[in-house]
Scaffold this active site. Structure first.
Site, PDB file in Angstrom:
ATOM      1  N   SER A 148       0.852  -1.189   0.000  1.00  0.00           N
ATOM      2  CA  SER A 148       0.000   0.000   0.000  1.00  0.00           C
ATOM      3  C   SER A 148       0.884   1.233   0.000  1.00  0.00           C
ATOM      4  CB  SER A 148      -0.897   0.021   1.236  1.00  0.00           C
ATOM      5  OG  SER A 148      -1.535   1.277   1.393  1.00  0.00           O
ATOM      6  N   TYR A 163      -1.294  -0.544  10.020  1.00  0.00           N
ATOM      7  CA  TYR A 163      -1.445  -0.959   8.625  1.00  0.00           C
ATOM      8  C   TYR A 163      -0.192  -0.613   7.838  1.00  0.00           C
ATOM      9  CZ  TYR A 163      -3.824  -1.479   4.082  1.00  0.00           C
ATOM     10  OH  TYR A 163      -4.211  -1.860   2.818  1.00  0.00           O
TER      11      TYR A 163
END
Length: 257
Positions: A148, A163
């Site tokens: 990501s 995350y």
């Protein structure tokens, strides 16, 4: 060495159960391109229903399997089904993941462990199972992991520190896999999405949220799941045979290296 893929081949795709996730678009794109599909998801009922629909739609062999990728035994059980019901695995695409909106001070042990287990450890377990079979078959293959842009910028409007850490770990797994598996003609690459119009960022994106997320994207919009599917289609193809250990951004120019 380069590899010519056999006509009968399987792509394993995690995270294929969510109706608004990237996984279903990838499965449909690869099935249309001639791959048989193992669609995996923690939601067994949803992914099996989708597999039946995709098989009827494309004429390919599609098997839906419920799996918890953070559980190594569950992963191995899923691959035993794949071994039994599908052609050799030549591609494995890791899309399953969970987000985390918690700030660094809100991130407790249980939450951090779960975010790391699904996003990082689950990626490792899937890589191990798929690569083992590719090596035994001598076919070579393709592994595509999902990182990501959060791994580079530390967090955004929804997912934050935990995350970011997990998705940074995915990049390390990808590079290690590329270095160790290359001698077997197995490539390992990561995609690095920016904001994509899925439900992972806390539900369906409203027009206002899309506008906020795209304010610093040169293309002035968020990405669509089918655009990610197109990139993955290339990365699992024979044409990508010399692309290895890369982190391929798909973010509309938000992060330029």
């Amino acid at each position: 060495m380069t590899t010519t893929f056999p006509e009968k081949r399987t792509a394993v795709i995690t995270g294929a159960g969510a109706p608004r996730g990237i996984g279903r678009h990838v499965a449909r794109t690869l099935a249309t391109a001639g791959w048989d599909i193992a669609a995996l998801d923690i939601d067994a009922e949803s992914v099996r229903q989708f597999a039946d629909e995709l098989a009827a739609e494309t004429g390919r062999t599609v098997v839906g399997i419920g799996v918890d990728i953070a559980d190594k035994d569950s992963v191995e059980s899923a691959f035993e089904v794949i071994d039994r019901e599908l052609p050799p695995v030549l591609a494995e695409v890791n899309l399953a993941g969970i987000a985390s909106p918690h700030t660094i001070f809100e991130l407790d042990d249980e939450t951090f462990d779960r975010v790391m287990a699904v996003n990082a450890k689950g990626t490792l377990f899937m890589m191990q199972a798929a690569a083992t079979r590719m090596i035994e078959a001598g076919t070579g293959g393709r592994i595509v992991n999902t990182s990501s842009i959060t791994a580079f910028d530390g967090g955004g409007t929804f997912s934050k520190t935990g995350y970011a850490a997990a998705k940074a770990a995915v990049l390390g797994l990808t590079r290690g896999g590329a270095r160790e598996l290359g001698k077997h003609a197995i490539t390992c690459n990561a995609i690095v999405p920016g904001p994509i119009d899925t439900d992972i960022m806390g539900g369906k994106l409203t027009d206002d949220r899309k506008a906020g997320m795209s304010a610093d994207i040169p293309l002035q919009r968020v990405g669509q799941p089918q655009e990610v599917a197109g990139l993955i289609k290339f990365l699992v193809s024979e044409d990508s045979s010399f692309v290895n250990g890369d982190s391929v951004f798909i973010d509309g120019g938000k992060h330029m290296v």
